[in-house]
Each structure stands twice: as C-alpha cells, then as structure tokens.
Motif scaffolding. Sequence first.
Motif, PDB file in Angstrom:
ATOM      1  N   ASN A 251      -8.892  -1.742  10.807  1.00 23.30           N
ATOM      2  CA  ASN A 251      -8.269  -1.230  10.715  1.00 23.30           C
ATOM      3  C   ASN A 251      -6.912  -1.606  10.234  1.00 23.30           C
ATOM      4  N   ILE A 252      -6.277  -0.760   9.639  1.00 21.34           N
ATOM      5  CA  ILE A 252      -5.420  -0.944   8.309  1.00 21.34           C
ATOM      6  C   ILE A 252      -4.546   0.443   8.942  1.00 21.34           C
ATOM      7  N   GLY A 253      -2.764   0.124   9.248  1.00 16.59           N
ATOM      8  CA  GLY A 253      -2.422   1.794   9.022  1.00 16.59           C
ATOM      9  C   GLY A 253      -0.763   1.029   9.702  1.00 16.59           C
ATOM     10  N   SER A 254       0.487   2.475   9.148  1.00 13.27           N
ATOM     11  CA  SER A 254       1.334   2.291   9.103  1.00 13.27           C
ATOM     12  C   SER A 254       1.429   2.511  10.632  1.00 13.27           C
ATOM     13  N   THR A 255       1.400   2.869  11.158  1.00 12.71           N
ATOM     14  CA  THR A 255       1.793   3.053  12.628  1.00 12.71           C
ATOM     15  C   THR A 255       1.987   1.487  13.454  1.00 12.71           C
TER      16      THR A 255
ATOM     17  N   ALA B 100     -14.642  -1.156   1.685  1.00 14.65           N
ATOM     18  CA  ALA B 100     -13.736  -0.159   1.198  1.00 14.65           C
ATOM     19  C   ALA B 100     -12.356   0.342   1.706  1.00 14.65           C
ATOM     20  N   LYS B 101     -11.111   0.162   1.922  1.00 12.32           N
ATOM     21  CA  LYS B 101     -10.699   1.011   2.765  1.00 12.32           C
ATOM     22  C   LYS B 101     -10.623   2.071   3.258  1.00 12.32           C
ATOM     23  N   TYR B 102     -10.884   2.706   4.019  1.00 12.69           N
ATOM     24  CA  TYR B 102     -11.449   4.364   3.925  1.00 12.69           C
ATOM     25  C   TYR B 102     -10.033   4.985   4.916  1.00 12.69           C
TER      26      TYR B 102
ATOM     27  N   LEU C  30       6.298  10.787  15.077  1.00 14.83           N
ATOM     28  CA  LEU C  30       6.608  10.144  13.311  1.00 14.83           C
ATOM     29  C   LEU C  30       6.160  11.350  12.801  1.00 14.83           C
ATOM     30  N   HIS C  31       5.184  12.022  12.666  1.00 13.48           N
ATOM     31  CA  HIS C  31       4.812  12.674  12.016  1.00 13.48           C
ATOM     32  C   HIS C  31       6.160  14.238  12.197  1.00 13.48           C
ATOM     33  N   ARG C  32       6.221  14.516  13.219  1.00 15.06           N
ATOM     34  CA  ARG C  32       7.479  15.839  13.354  1.00 15.06           C
ATOM     35  C   ARG C  32       8.662  15.373  13.023  1.00 15.06           C
TER      36      ARG C  32
ATOM     37  N   PRO D 229     -11.647  -1.256  -2.658  1.00 16.59           N
ATOM     38  CA  PRO D 229     -11.182   0.378  -3.168  1.00 16.59           C
ATOM     39  C   PRO D 229     -10.384   1.494  -1.944  1.00 16.59           C
ATOM     40  N   TYR D 230      -9.587   1.370  -2.815  1.00 16.28           N
ATOM     41  CA  TYR D 230      -8.412   2.654  -1.047  1.00 16.28           C
ATOM     42  C   TYR D 230      -9.346   3.985  -1.314  1.00 16.28           C
ATOM     43  N   LEU D 231      -9.825   4.397  -0.718  1.00 12.37           N
ATOM     44  CA  LEU D 231     -10.510   5.153  -0.488  1.00 12.37           C
ATOM     45  C   LEU D 231      -9.653   7.006   0.601  1.00 12.37           C
ATOM     46  N   PHE D 232      -9.339   7.773  -0.623  1.00 14.91           N
ATOM     47  CA  PHE D 232      -9.190   8.648   0.275  1.00 14.91           C
ATOM     48  C   PHE D 232      -9.967   9.665   0.650  1.00 14.91           C
ATOM     49  N   GLY D 233     -10.826  10.414   2.007  1.00 14.84           N
ATOM     50  CA  GLY D 233     -11.250  11.247   2.192  1.00 14.84           C
ATOM     51  C   GLY D 233     -11.342  12.568   1.715  1.00 14.84           C
TER      52      GLY D 233
ATOM     53  N   SER E  61     -10.323   0.919   8.152  1.00 13.98           N
ATOM     54  CA  SER E  61     -10.503   2.409   8.591  1.00 13.98           C
ATOM     55  C   SER E  61      -9.525   2.038   8.607  1.00 13.98           C
ATOM     56  N   GLY E  62      -8.674   3.779   8.258  1.00 11.29           N
ATOM     57  CA  GLY E  62      -7.183   3.866   7.625  1.00 11.29           C
ATOM     58  C   GLY E  62      -6.346   4.944   8.258  1.00 11.29           C
ATOM     59  N   MET E  63      -7.451   5.874   9.209  1.00 10.91           N
ATOM     60  CA  MET E  63      -6.404   6.464   9.697  1.00 10.91           C
ATOM     61  C   MET E  63      -6.346   6.624  11.538  1.00 10.91           C
ATOM     62  N   ASP E  64      -4.376   5.915  11.132  1.00 10.29           N
ATOM     63  CA  ASP E  64      -4.395   5.480  13.113  1.00 10.29           C
ATOM     64  C   ASP E  64      -4.892   5.994  14.020  1.00 10.29           C
ATOM     65  N   GLU E  65      -5.502   7.461  13.325  1.00 11.64           N
ATOM     66  CA  GLU E  65      -5.012   8.491  14.997  1.00 11.64           C
ATOM     67  C   GLU E  65      -6.392   8.131  14.833  1.00 11.64           C
ATOM     68  N   GLN E  66      -7.654   7.748  14.470  1.00  9.22           N
ATOM     69  CA  GLN E  66      -9.062   7.908  14.212  1.00  9.22           C
ATOM     70  C   GLN E  66      -9.696   6.199  14.338  1.00  9.22           C
TER      71      GLN E  66
ATOM     72  N   VAL F 101       2.779   9.647  19.641  1.00 14.00           N
ATOM     73  CA  VAL F 101       3.639   8.306  19.404  1.00 14.00           C
ATOM     74  C   VAL F 101       3.348   8.874  18.071  1.00 14.00           C
ATOM     75  N   THR F 102       2.071   8.604  17.145  1.00 18.99           N
ATOM     76  CA  THR F 102       1.915   9.174  15.997  1.00 18.99           C
ATOM     77  C   THR F 102       2.622  10.540  15.499  1.00 18.99           C
ATOM     78  N   ARG F 103       2.056  11.478  16.447  1.00 15.47           N
ATOM     79  CA  ARG F 103       2.853  12.558  16.040  1.00 15.47           C
ATOM     80  C   ARG F 103       4.275  13.388  16.049  1.00 15.47           C
TER      81      ARG F 103
ATOM     82  N   GLY G 226       0.721  -0.940   0.520  1.00 18.71           N
ATOM     83  CA  GLY G 226       0.260   0.155   0.068  1.00 18.71           C
ATOM     84  C   GLY G 226       1.117   1.651  -0.012  1.00 18.71           C
ATOM     85  N   SER G 227       0.849   2.219   0.283  1.00 20.04           N
ATOM     86  CA  SER G 227       1.568   3.703   0.453  1.00 20.04           C
ATOM     87  C   SER G 227       2.537   3.103   1.144  1.00 20.04           C
ATOM     88  N   THR G 228       2.479   3.078   2.864  1.00 19.66           N
ATOM     89  CA  THR G 228       3.112   2.688   3.212  1.00 19.66           C
ATOM     90  C   THR G 228       4.457   1.889   3.097  1.00 19.66           C
ATOM     91  N   GLY G 229       3.841   0.266   2.532  1.00 23.56           N
ATOM     92  CA  GLY G 229       5.188  -0.309   1.369  1.00 23.56           C
ATOM     93  C   GLY G 229       5.451  -0.131   1.029  1.00 23.56           C
TER      94      GLY G 229
HETATM   95  O1  MN9 Z   1      -4.230   4.245   5.322  1.00 26.18           O
HETATM   96  C1  MN9 Z   1      -2.067   5.237   6.058  1.00 26.18           C
HETATM   97  N1  MN9 Z   1      -2.172   6.314   5.756  1.00 26.18           N
HETATM   98  C2  MN9 Z   1      -1.524   6.977   4.613  1.00 26.18           C
HETATM   99  C3  MN9 Z   1      -3.000   4.337   5.678  1.00 26.18           C
HETATM  100  O2  MN9 Z   1      -0.431   6.245   4.366  1.00 26.18           O
HETATM  101  C4  MN9 Z   1      -2.091   8.375   3.498  1.00 26.18           C
HETATM  102  C5  MN9 Z   1      -1.850   5.922   7.972  1.00 26.18           C
HETATM  103  O3  MN9 Z   1      -2.019   4.610   8.491  1.00 26.18           O
HETATM  104  C6  MN9 Z   1      -1.194   6.968   8.771  1.00 26.18           C
HETATM  105  O4  MN9 Z   1      -0.046   7.140   8.393  1.00 26.18           O
HETATM  106  C7  MN9 Z   1      -1.095   7.230   9.178  1.00 26.18           C
HETATM  107  C8  MN9 Z   1      -0.424   7.830  10.151  1.00 26.18           C
HETATM  108  O5  MN9 Z   1      -1.082   9.096   9.914  1.00 26.18           O
HETATM  109  O6  MN9 Z   1      -2.735   7.375  10.305  1.00 26.18           O
END
Ligand code: MN9
Length: 304
Positions: free
Chosen positions: A210-214, A161-163, A251-253, A135-139, A193-198, A247-249, A46-49
């Motif tokens: 949920n699917i996510g990078s973190t 879908a993956k949202y 990572l973004h920083r 489908p992998y949907l970015f809001g 759900s794809g936003m780990d924060e939510q 932690v996610t914050r 995916g985007s993380t991969g």
């Molecule tokens: O879809 C990831 N989103 C993107 C999964 O890569 C755009 C998330 O897992 C985010 O990396 C994560 C951290 O902001 O929520």
Amino acid sequence: MAARVHGAWPALLTPATSDGGVDDAMLRQLTAYLLEKDIDGLYICGSTGEGVSLSVAERCLVAEVVMDEVAGRVPVIVHVGALATRHAVKLARHARDLAVAGVASILPPFGRGIAATYLHYETIAAAAPDVPFYPYLFGGQVDAVMLLLELLKRIPNLGGAKYTGSDMYELQALVELTDAGRERRNAAWAIFSGMDEQCVFAAMFGSPANIGSTLNLMPGVYKQLRASYEAGDVLHARDLQVRANRVTRVLHRFGIFGALFEGLRYLGLDCGEPRLPNASMAAEQRAEFRSALDAVGFLDLAAL
Ligand code: MN9
C-alpha cells in the motif's frame, strides 16, 4: 528482473521552502526518518507529494535527492503525471536515468476521453521502456478493469496499477488480472492499494503493498497491520486499521494537507506548509489539532 513488490510505502510529502519550492535538506531528513522506520518503498511526487504543484525542474530535484538519500536501500516509484504529456515524458526519462523501481502517472484530468487516456499512458510508458509503469487510478473515474486490460495489450512494461478507491470489489478484480500478469511479465507486477483507510481489506484481497499519505506520519502501523494479517491474526490487523483510521479521520477533519504537515511538525519534522491550492492549517487550530491527535493515540501509533 525487478524485485517483488511488498509492504508499506509512504507517498512521500515534499517539504517546502517558504515560497513553495523544495526544501531539500528537510527532504533528506524526512526520507531518512522513514527509512529508519523500516518502510518497504517510497512513492514520490504523487498527490501527497504535490508533484503537480511543482515545476518539472523541482520534481527532478526531488527524485535526485530522494534517490541519493535512499542509496538503493528500498525501491522508489516516481509519479510523473502532469497536465501535459510531454512534461510527464521528460520526468519519466529522468526517472529512468536514476534507475528507479517504477514510474506512475495519474489519470489525465478534465475527462479527455478513453482513447486520449490510452495514448497518454502509452507515450509516457514508452519513454522509460525498461521501467515498470503504473497508472494511478482513482476509483470511479473510469472502468479500471477495462482500462487495465487495454493497457496490458498496449504497454509491454505495464507493472500493474496504483488503485486509490474504496471499491474493494473492483480492486479484487484488478488483483486477478495482476496474478495473470505476474506470470506473463515480471515480479514487480502489483496492484498497490492507495486508500489508507482500506489497507486491511486490500491486503485480504491480495494487494501486496500500500502507498499512502498517512504513512508519512505512522508507517509502522501499516507494516504491523500487514504482518499481522500475513501471520493469520486478522483480528489484530483489523484493530490496527481501526486505530489508524481514527487518526485519519482527525486529519480529514482539520484538512488533510495542512494536517499532514502539522502532524510531522508534532513529530519534530518541520516540513513547512503545503502549496496552494492545498491549504495550510490555520494557526489558531494547531493546538486543538494536537489535542485531537492525542485523544486518538497518535503518538503511540507514530512510534511503531
Ligand atoms: O493515494 C492518498 N490519496 C489521495 C493516496 O491523496 C487522493 C491516500 O493516501 C489518502 O490521502 C489517504 C487518506 O484519506 O487514504
């Protein structure tokens, strides 16, 4: 019939060789590490991969290695999204031959228009007609509800879908479509759900997984968060989300891609560096990054 989808699914990072290829030995090691953490499934390329930064042949290799290492223990969804529909079709066929649990594909970039988006998705889904398609949907990019309604009519093997968006109102509308879809279609039907924060909010609104990078770094937090929520301990679930978000914050920083690779190195898994245009972390930032992780209790969360 496909198994019911549930739980915490890392969006697997793809360990890199020094020239940006696939480090297949580390890929096995990372997969084994996450399986030991009792993950519920895996989402690869995916985007993380960094799927879109790999060649079709490299993406096939990732799918083969991961499927072999997983050996049926958890379901695997392969992201096949590509700039060219024909590349995605090739990858979808290859994934089907490996007996994956699902195929996913990012919205086509560059605003090709909705009619082209439907055709793009129909063509990819038809290449693996017996595999659930997500489908992998970015809001925000499209009206997600409208898109899913239309895809429901056109794609018999649509799996949900993956949202990846922060709009929980929109996610909840998709979940309602999902519930109707599950009766009509199959048990694999899900809005991931794809936003780990939510994650906690998505769980409250009925997203089963949920699917996510973190989750490469701290899958256990999300497992416990969901278990707490399902057991009715919403405050504990929220507390875990808050701790994960600290932690996610961080990572973004420090730049999320470089930080994911450096975070894994901190855990003893040297997966190399991200591929440009995803940036590596500068050498002089690495010590500061680890201190910042220490300050938000990262190692405790990673140990869960
Ligand atoms: O879809 C990831 N989103 C993107 C999964 O890569 C755009 C998330 O897992 C985010 O990396 C994560 C951290 O902001 O929520």
